[in-house]
Design a protein around this motif. Sequence first.
Motif, PDB file in Angstrom:
ATOM      1  N   THR A   1      48.587  14.233  33.051  1.00 29.49           N
ATOM      2  CA  THR A   1      49.616  14.182  32.013  1.00 29.49           C
ATOM      3  C   THR A   1      49.012  13.827  30.660  1.00 29.49           C
ATOM      4  O   THR A   1      49.692  13.915  29.637  1.00 29.49           O
TER       5      THR A   1
ATOM      6  N   PRO B   1      46.924  14.608  27.504  1.00 24.20           N
ATOM      7  CA  PRO B   1      46.516  15.829  26.805  1.00 24.20           C
ATOM      8  C   PRO B   1      44.995  15.976  26.754  1.00 24.20           C
ATOM      9  O   PRO B   1      44.266  15.013  26.498  1.00 24.20           O
ATOM     10  N   GLY B   2      44.524  17.184  27.018  1.00 31.70           N
ATOM     11  CA  GLY B   2      43.104  17.472  26.921  1.00 31.70           C
ATOM     12  C   GLY B   2      42.329  17.342  28.222  1.00 31.70           C
ATOM     13  O   GLY B   2      41.165  17.745  28.282  1.00 31.70           O
TER      14      GLY B   2
ATOM     15  N   LYS C   1      40.994  18.462  31.545  1.00 36.17           N
ATOM     16  CA  LYS C   1      40.848  19.765  32.184  1.00 36.17           C
ATOM     17  C   LYS C   1      40.454  19.657  33.667  1.00 36.17           C
ATOM     18  O   LYS C   1      40.748  20.554  34.451  1.00 36.17           O
TER      19      LYS C   1
END
Length: 217
Positions: A124, A126-127, A129
Amino acid sequence: LAAQVLSNTVATALQLTGKDEVEETARFVKMFDRFFDSLNVADLESGRRTRNAFKAPYRSGDDFRLKWLEEEFLPYLDAWEKSVKEREGFSDAQKKRMTLSQETLLGLRITVKSFVELVRFIFTIPGVKFFLSRRICQDPIEKFFGCQRQRGRTHDNPNVQEFLKNTQALRVVNGFCRDVAKGNCRGNKATGVTELDMKENTPLPKRKQHREKKTST
C-alpha cells in the motif's frame, strides 16, 4: 539442516516409495518446505532459476502465497492439532508427542498472520515494486548480540556503558567477529564469519627487511 530435511526433494522421495504410511510425512515435509520458501525469498532470480514460484519475489498484496498461508497452511496445522486431540486410548503426554508443541504452534500462527498483514501493508506504500521476505529475518540482530557476547567473554551481563563501549569497538574493527559454534543463524559458510565482519581481510603489505650480509674472515 532443517531446511535440507524439510525439502521438496525429501517429500518427493518419500512419495516415490508408494507406501501409504509415509503420505502424511511427505505432506508435512512439503508444507513446511513451502512455508520456509515463502518466508525466505532472498533475491529476484531464485524463483526463476529454480523454477519454484514460492521463491519468487512478492510483487503485490494479492500474492498467491499469502492465500496459501491463510487457507492451506494454517488450516493444516489446525486439522493436525484437532485430529490428535480427538484420538482415543492415548494419554495427554502421548498426544503431546504426536504434534508440535503449543508454543511452536502459537509461534507459527503469529508469524503467518503477522507476515501476511505486513506484506499487504507494504504494497500500500507508493513506489513499492517488490518485496524480499528474507530482509525481515532477525538473524542480523541475533548475530549482533552474539558479537556483543564475544566482546564480553565470560561477562555476559553488561550494563549500558559496557554495551555502548562494545558497540563502539565493533564499529572500529568493522564488526569483526566469528559465528557462534552452536548458533542457528546464517553465516559465511566459507569462513564462518558473520555478515557484520570486515569486508576486506587481505593482509597489509609488509616492508622488506634489509639485512647486511656477514662476511667470513
